[in-house]
Design a protein around this motif. Structure first.
Motif, PDB file in Angstrom:
ATOM      1  N   GLY A 249       1.903  53.026  16.337  1.00  0.00           N
ATOM      2  CA  GLY A 249       2.275  54.011  17.338  1.00  0.00           C
ATOM      3  C   GLY A 249       3.644  53.814  17.948  1.00  0.00           C
ATOM      4  O   GLY A 249       4.238  54.765  18.468  1.00  0.00           O
ATOM      5  N   ASP A 250       4.177  52.599  17.917  1.00  0.00           N
ATOM      6  CA  ASP A 250       5.493  52.343  18.505  1.00  0.00           C
ATOM      7  C   ASP A 250       6.593  52.259  17.464  1.00  0.00           C
ATOM      8  O   ASP A 250       7.668  51.722  17.728  1.00  0.00           O
ATOM      9  CB  ASP A 250       5.458  51.067  19.347  1.00  0.00           C
ATOM     10  N   ILE A 251       6.340  52.768  16.264  1.00  0.00           N
ATOM     11  CA  ILE A 251       7.406  53.002  15.297  1.00  0.00           C
ATOM     12  C   ILE A 251       7.841  54.452  15.491  1.00  0.00           C
ATOM     13  O   ILE A 251       7.132  55.388  15.116  1.00  0.00           O
ATOM     14  CB  ILE A 251       6.932  52.765  13.849  1.00  0.00           C
ATOM     15  N   VAL A 252       8.984  54.648  16.133  1.00  0.00           N
ATOM     16  CA  VAL A 252       9.458  55.981  16.512  1.00  0.00           C
ATOM     17  C   VAL A 252      10.625  56.353  15.600  1.00  0.00           C
ATOM     18  O   VAL A 252      11.621  55.624  15.522  1.00  0.00           O
ATOM     19  CB  VAL A 252       9.900  56.009  17.989  1.00  0.00           C
ATOM     20  N   LEU A 253      10.487  57.492  14.924  1.00  0.00           N
ATOM     21  CA  LEU A 253      11.460  57.892  13.907  1.00  0.00           C
ATOM     22  C   LEU A 253      12.133  59.212  14.277  1.00  0.00           C
ATOM     23  O   LEU A 253      11.475  60.149  14.743  1.00  0.00           O
ATOM     24  CB  LEU A 253      10.766  58.053  12.552  1.00  0.00           C
ATOM     25  N   PHE A 254      13.443  59.256  14.045  1.00  0.00           N
ATOM     26  CA  PHE A 254      14.206  60.491  14.231  1.00  0.00           C
ATOM     27  C   PHE A 254      15.053  60.743  12.990  1.00  0.00           C
ATOM     28  O   PHE A 254      15.568  59.809  12.377  1.00  0.00           O
ATOM     29  CB  PHE A 254      15.135  60.380  15.447  1.00  0.00           C
ATOM     30  N   VAL A 255      15.187  62.002  12.640  1.00  0.00           N
ATOM     31  CA  VAL A 255      16.116  62.414  11.584  1.00  0.00           C
ATOM     32  C   VAL A 255      17.087  63.396  12.208  1.00  0.00           C
ATOM     33  O   VAL A 255      16.684  64.479  12.662  1.00  0.00           O
ATOM     34  CB  VAL A 255      15.383  63.059  10.393  1.00  0.00           C
ATOM     35  N   LEU A 276       6.546  38.083   8.336  1.00  0.00           N
ATOM     36  CA  LEU A 276       6.942  37.779   9.708  1.00  0.00           C
ATOM     37  C   LEU A 276       5.879  38.164  10.726  1.00  0.00           C
ATOM     38  O   LEU A 276       5.915  37.706  11.865  1.00  0.00           O
ATOM     39  CB  LEU A 276       8.244  38.518  10.051  1.00  0.00           C
ATOM     40  N   LEU A 277       4.947  39.022  10.331  1.00  0.00           N
ATOM     41  CA  LEU A 277       3.898  39.475  11.241  1.00  0.00           C
ATOM     42  C   LEU A 277       2.530  39.131  10.679  1.00  0.00           C
ATOM     43  O   LEU A 277       2.331  39.147   9.460  1.00  0.00           O
ATOM     44  CB  LEU A 277       3.980  40.997  11.452  1.00  0.00           C
ATOM     45  N   PRO A 278       1.555  38.865  11.550  1.00  0.00           N
ATOM     46  CA  PRO A 278       0.188  38.662  11.074  1.00  0.00           C
ATOM     47  C   PRO A 278      -0.362  39.958  10.480  1.00  0.00           C
ATOM     48  O   PRO A 278       0.169  41.046  10.693  1.00  0.00           O
ATOM     49  CB  PRO A 278      -0.577  38.279  12.352  1.00  0.00           C
ATOM     50  N   GLN A 279      -1.445  39.817   9.718  1.00  0.00           N
ATOM     51  CA  GLN A 279      -2.078  40.997   9.159  1.00  0.00           C
ATOM     52  C   GLN A 279      -2.520  41.938  10.271  1.00  0.00           C
ATOM     53  O   GLN A 279      -2.928  41.514  11.339  1.00  0.00           O
ATOM     54  CB  GLN A 279      -3.300  40.615   8.326  1.00  0.00           C
ATOM     55  N   ARG A 280      -2.411  43.226   9.981  1.00  0.00           N
ATOM     56  CA  ARG A 280      -2.823  44.300  10.887  1.00  0.00           C
ATOM     57  C   ARG A 280      -2.070  44.285  12.209  1.00  0.00           C
ATOM     58  O   ARG A 280      -2.571  44.736  13.239  1.00  0.00           O
ATOM     59  CB  ARG A 280      -4.338  44.245  11.129  1.00  0.00           C
ATOM     60  N   ARG A 281      -0.859  43.770  12.204  1.00  0.00           N
ATOM     61  CA  ARG A 281       0.042  43.863  13.347  1.00  0.00           C
ATOM     62  C   ARG A 281       1.281  44.616  12.894  1.00  0.00           C
ATOM     63  O   ARG A 281       1.730  44.474  11.747  1.00  0.00           O
ATOM     64  CB  ARG A 281       0.434  42.484  13.889  1.00  0.00           C
ATOM     65  N   TYR A 282       1.865  45.402  13.796  1.00  0.00           N
ATOM     66  CA  TYR A 282       2.949  46.300  13.423  1.00  0.00           C
ATOM     67  C   TYR A 282       4.095  46.185  14.422  1.00  0.00           C
ATOM     68  O   TYR A 282       3.878  45.901  15.602  1.00  0.00           O
ATOM     69  CB  TYR A 282       2.442  47.741  13.352  1.00  0.00           C
ATOM     70  N   PRO A 283       5.323  46.431  13.964  1.00  0.00           N
ATOM     71  CA  PRO A 283       6.480  46.223  14.833  1.00  0.00           C
ATOM     72  C   PRO A 283       6.713  47.386  15.793  1.00  0.00           C
ATOM     73  O   PRO A 283       6.092  48.451  15.699  1.00  0.00           O
ATOM     74  CB  PRO A 283       7.637  46.120  13.826  1.00  0.00           C
ATOM     75  N   VAL A 284       7.626  47.157  16.721  1.00  0.00           N
ATOM     76  CA  VAL A 284       8.165  48.203  17.585  1.00  0.00           C
ATOM     77  C   VAL A 284       9.548  48.544  17.045  1.00  0.00           C
ATOM     78  O   VAL A 284      10.361  47.649  16.820  1.00  0.00           O
ATOM     79  CB  VAL A 284       8.269  47.726  19.048  1.00  0.00           C
ATOM     80  N   ALA A 285       9.819  49.820  16.814  1.00  0.00           N
ATOM     81  CA  ALA A 285      11.113  50.207  16.257  1.00  0.00           C
ATOM     82  C   ALA A 285      11.464  51.615  16.713  1.00  0.00           C
ATOM     83  O   ALA A 285      10.600  52.496  16.767  1.00  0.00           O
ATOM     84  CB  ALA A 285      11.090  50.137  14.729  1.00  0.00           C
ATOM     85  N   ILE A 286      12.719  51.824  17.049  1.00  0.00           N
ATOM     86  CA  ILE A 286      13.255  53.151  17.369  1.00  0.00           C
ATOM     87  C   ILE A 286      14.418  53.378  16.415  1.00  0.00           C
ATOM     88  O   ILE A 286      15.481  52.767  16.563  1.00  0.00           O
ATOM     89  CB  ILE A 286      13.721  53.251  18.840  1.00  0.00           C
ATOM     90  N   ILE A 287      14.197  54.204  15.416  1.00  0.00           N
ATOM     91  CA  ILE A 287      15.150  54.354  14.314  1.00  0.00           C
ATOM     92  C   ILE A 287      15.588  55.812  14.196  1.00  0.00           C
ATOM     93  O   ILE A 287      14.754  56.719  14.160  1.00  0.00           O
ATOM     94  CB  ILE A 287      14.521  53.917  12.967  1.00  0.00           C
ATOM     95  N   ASN A 288      16.899  56.038  14.127  1.00  0.00           N
ATOM     96  CA  ASN A 288      17.442  57.367  13.870  1.00  0.00           C
ATOM     97  C   ASN A 288      18.177  57.366  12.539  1.00  0.00           C
ATOM     98  O   ASN A 288      19.000  56.476  12.268  1.00  0.00           O
ATOM     99  CB  ASN A 288      18.394  57.813  14.983  1.00  0.00           C
ATOM    100  N   ILE A 289      17.856  58.346  11.705  1.00  0.00           N
ATOM    101  CA  ILE A 289      18.501  58.502  10.400  1.00  0.00           C
ATOM    102  C   ILE A 289      19.415  59.709  10.481  1.00  0.00           C
ATOM    103  O   ILE A 289      18.958  60.828  10.758  1.00  0.00           O
ATOM    104  CB  ILE A 289      17.456  58.695   9.291  1.00  0.00           C
ATOM    105  N   THR A 290      20.708  59.484  10.283  1.00  0.00           N
ATOM    106  CA  THR A 290      21.686  60.565  10.329  1.00  0.00           C
ATOM    107  C   THR A 290      22.186  60.833   8.920  1.00  0.00           C
ATOM    108  O   THR A 290      22.640  59.915   8.228  1.00  0.00           O
ATOM    109  CB  THR A 290      22.864  60.195  11.241  1.00  0.00           C
ATOM    110  N   LEU A 291      22.079  62.075   8.474  1.00  0.00           N
ATOM    111  CA  LEU A 291      22.537  62.460   7.149  1.00  0.00           C
ATOM    112  C   LEU A 291      22.922  63.926   7.181  1.00  0.00           C
ATOM    113  O   LEU A 291      22.567  64.666   8.113  1.00  0.00           O
ATOM    114  CB  LEU A 291      21.464  62.193   6.098  1.00  0.00           C
ATOM    115  N   PRO A 292      23.675  64.407   6.188  1.00  0.00           N
ATOM    116  CA  PRO A 292      24.076  65.820   6.181  1.00  0.00           C
ATOM    117  C   PRO A 292      22.865  66.736   6.247  1.00  0.00           C
ATOM    118  O   PRO A 292      21.853  66.485   5.589  1.00  0.00           O
ATOM    119  CB  PRO A 292      24.817  65.955   4.835  1.00  0.00           C
TER     120      PRO A 292
END
Length: 577
Positions: A249-255, A276-292
Motif C-alpha cells: 500500500g505504501d508503494i506510490v507510483l506516478f507517471v 534486503l527484506l523479510p518474506q511478506r514485507r514490502y518497501p515504502v516508495a514514492i516514484i515518479n516516471i517521466t517520459l514523453p
C-alpha cells in the motif's frame, strides 16, 4: 423489448457509474481539474466520509461565465482538439465527463471566476438538472460543493462503506497528489478539522514529511538522476530496508505526475529489495516516471488509474535499477542508540487513521528548515564512513556467547551475528557460483527421501535447477527420491531438512521465487551456526568477507547482520559525558 434510445438522465447515470465509484472518485476528478487549471492552492473538505459533503476549492484560472453551463455537458472539454491529442495527453483530466457525471448523482453547487470576469458565477444542479445560475462575489478560482452523493441512486449508495473508510480513501487520494505535485499547497479537512497540510515548496521531501511524518521521511533515500532524462526519468524517494510494511500500500507510483496503479512496476520495486527484506514485507516508495506523453497510453481505463507503456520492459528495468542503486548506496548499519524502528505491524499511514503521527498540536515541521531537521535526525549521520553503502574497516576483538563477534570500527563498537553474517556471505557466493554450478560431491550411498505428493510435483519440476545448486536427485518411484550428489558444504549437514524447506508448499505462496528460496535455504544450512566457537583467524576471515559483500547489512531473510554502538553512547553509559 424493442430497441430504443435511452433517455438522457439514464445515460448520465450510467456514465457516472463508470467514473464515480465513491466519494474519493469525486475528489479525484475535481482535484485533477484544479491542477489542470494551474492552481497553486487546493483545499479539500469532506463531511461524513464525503457522503454528505465533498468540497474542492482552488485558486486556478476559473471558468468563463459564458462557458460554465457548457462545462456540465457530456464530453465537454478544453483539453483536446483532435483525435491525435489522445496519443499525447499532457493533462490529468481530458474525458469531459467529470462534472456531468458528478452532477447526475448529487446536489452540486459550483462557483467560479476568471481574471477577465468582474464577478463570479454560481450554478446549482440537482440530479443533473440545472436549478439556478447567478452572479456572486468571489476571488479567482473555482469551488465545487458536492452534497448527498448518490441520493438518487440508492443501489449505488448502499455499496459505500463506513464514513471512516470512505474518508480514508479521500485522504489517500489527497496525500498522493500532494506527493505528485509538491509545488501545490494541499489542505484536507475532515468534519471541519484539518488533517493534512502540505506547504507547496516544490520539494518532494517536504511533502513526504507532511504525509508520512518526520520519522518515516528520515528513512527515505532519494533516487539518483539517470542518463537521458528527456527520454525516461525515474525520480523520487524509496525507503531504507528497515522501513517496511505488511502490504504494498505504501508503494506510490506516478507517471508524468499522474497517480496510477501498476502491479508490474510495484513488483519491480519489490524485486529491487531482494535479499534486503523479510518474506511478506514490502518497501515504502514514492516514484515518479517521466517520459514523453506519446510513449504512454492513459486512455485505457475509465478512471485513468491504469496506463499502458509503449516500452514496458524498459520502464520495468529502469525502475528496478534506480531503486536498487539508491538503497545499496546508502544502506546504514543499524545503531543500538537509535530509537526502536517503526513498529510496522501497528503503523498505519496518514490516509488510514487520518492523524498527524501524534505531533504536538497537530503541527509538522515544514518549509526551509525541514531539510536541516532531516539531516540532524537521519541515523546514518552518526555511523561514520559507509564507503558507498559498504561496511567500514573493522578490527576483530573477540567472540561472545559463541554467537556474536565483537569488532571495533570508526565511531565505536560493532556486534556481528556470526550466523546472519555468514549466511549473507554464503548467499552471495551461491548466486555468483551458480552460473557455473556449485562444487558438489557424490554420496557413497544414495540417500532416499520420502516427500508428500505436492512436494513430489514441485521436486520433479525443479530437478534441473537443483543440479545447478550442486544436488543430483532422481525419482525412485511414487513419492520417493534418491539424493546422489550434494554441495560440498552440505557434507555432514541435514540434506533432508534442507530439501524439505525448499519444497515447503506454504512458502511457495511467498513473494520470493523458488530459485530465491532454494538459494537462501542452502546459504542458511551451510553457514556457521550460533554456538560455534571460532578462532581469531576464522573471525577475521568472516569479517573480511562480510566487508566485501554487496549488501553486508542484512542476511538474505532481511535480519541485521550487525549492530553499532557509538563511542558517544559508550561514554554516556559509563558516565564520561
Amino acid at each position: 423489448m424493442p430497441i430504443h434510445i435511452l433517455p438522457p438522465d439514464i445515460i448520465n447515470k450510467i456514465a457516472a457509474g463508470e467514473v464515480i465509484e465513491r466519494p474519493a472518485s469525486v475528489a479525484k476528478e475535481l482535484i485533477e481539474n484544479a491542477i489542470d487549471a494551474g492552481a497553486t492552492e487546493i483545499e479539500v473538505a469532506v463531511d461524513e466520509g464525503g457522503q454528505r459533503l465533498i468540497q474542492v476549492s482552488d485558486n486556478g484560472s476559473g471558468i468563463a461565465a459564458d462557458q460554465v453551463e457548457v462545462a456540465f455537458a457530456r464530453h465537454a472539454t478544453s483539453k483536446l482538439e483532435s483525435a491525435d491529442d489522445l496519443y499525447r495527453i499532457r493533462t490529468l483530466g481530458f474525458r469531459g465527463e467529470a462534472l456531468a457525471s458528478i452532477a447526475a448523482v448529487s446536489q452540486l453547487t459550483l462557483t467560479t471566476r476568471t481574471q477577465e470576469d468582474s464577478a463570479g458565477t454560481l450554478v446549482r444542479y440537482h440530479g443533473g438538472e440545472r436549478m439556478e445560475k447567478s452572479l456572486v462575489g468571489r476571488s479567482l478560482g473555482t469551488s465545487v460543493m458536492v452534497e448527498h452523493l448518490f441520493f438518487n441512486t440508492p443501489a449505488r449508495k448502499k455499496f459505500l462503506r463506513s464514513d471512516s473508510t470512505e474518508a480514508s480513501h479521500v485522504a489517500r487520494l489527497v496525500s498522493s497528489y500532494a506527493l505528485a505535485f509538491p509545488t501545490i499547497r494541499f489542505t484536507l479537512k475532515k468534519n471541519g478539522r484539518q488533517i493534512l497540510a502540505s506547504n507547496g515548496t516544490g520539494k518532494l521531501l517536504d511533502a513526504i514529511v507532511a504525509v508520512y511524518g518526520l520519522d518515516t521521511a528520515s528513512q527515505m533515500v532519494e533516487l539518483e538522476p539517470q542518463e537521458n532524462p528527456e527520454l525516461l526519468l525515474v525520480s523520487g524517494y524509496t525507503g531504507e530496508p528497515g522501513l517496511n510494511r505488511s502490504n504494498r500500500g505504501d508503494i506510490v507510483l506516478f507517471v508524468n505526475h499522474r497517480w496510477i496503479q501498476d502491479n508490474t512496476l510495484s513488483y519491480a520495486i519489490t524485486e529491487a529489495y531482494r535479499g534486503l527484506l523479510p518474506q511478506r514485507r514490502y518497501p515504502v516508495a514514492i516514484i515518479n516516471i517521466t517520459l514523453p506523453p506519446e510513449d504512454v497510453d492513459v486512455n485505457i481505463h475509465p478512471t485513468k488509474r491504469e496506463v499502458r507503456f509503449r516500452q514496458g520492459r524498459d520502464i520495468f528495468v529502469a525502475v528496478q535499477r534506480a531503486v536498487r542503486r539508491a538503497i545499496l548506496g546508502t544502506s546504514p548499519v543499524r545503531s543500538s542508540e537509535l530509537p526502536p524502528a517503526v513498529n510496522t505491524a501497528n503503523y498505519q499511514p496518514l490516509y488510514h487513521e487520518l492523524d498527524l503521527r501524534n505531533r504536538p498540536g497537530g503541527s509538522i515541521p515544514l518549509g526551509p528548515n525541514t531539510q536541516q531537521a532531516m539531516e540532524a535526525y537521519r541515523p546514518s549521520a552518526a555511523l561514520g564512513p559507509q564507503r558507498e553503502g559498504r561496511l567500514p574497516m573493522l578490527r576483530v576483538v573477540g567472540q561472545i556467547a559463541q554467537t556474536y563477534i565483537i569488532a571495533e570500527g570508526p565511531g565505536g563498537m560493532y556486534l556481528i551475528d556470526q550466523h546472519a553474517a555468514h549466511e549473507r556471505i554464503r548467499y552471495e557466493e551461491i548466486r555468483t557460483q551458480k552460473q557455473g554450478s556449485l562444487a558438489a560431491q557424490d554420496l557413497l550411498q544414495p540417500l532416499p527421501i520420502d516427500v508428500a505428493p505436492q512436494q513430489a510435483a514441485l521436486l520433479e519440476e525443479h530437478l534441473d535447477d537443483l543440479v545447478s545448486l550442486g544436488f543430483v536427485v532422481e525419482p525412485f518411484g511414487g513419492s520417493t527420491f534418491l539424493v546422489r550428489r550434494v554441495p560440498v558444504e552440505m557434507i555432514g549437514e541435514s540434506v533432508t531438512e534442507a530439501l524439505a524447506e525448499m519444497l515447503d508448499p506454504d512458502a511457495a505462496d511467498s513473494s520470493w521465487s523458488w530459485d530465491d528460496r532454494a538459494q537462501i535455504t542452502l546459504a542458511c544450512h551451510t553457514a556457521i551456526r550460533a554456538g560455534q566457537t571460532l578462532s581469531m583467524q576464522e573471525m577475521q576471515e568472516l569479517v573480511r568477507k562480510l566487508e566485501a559483500c554487496e549488501v553486508p547489512h542484512t542476511c538474505p531473510h532481511g535480519r541485521p547482520t550487525l549492530l553499532h554502538f557509538s563511542s558517544a553512547q559508550l561514554e554516556k553509559q559509563f558516565g564520561r559525558i
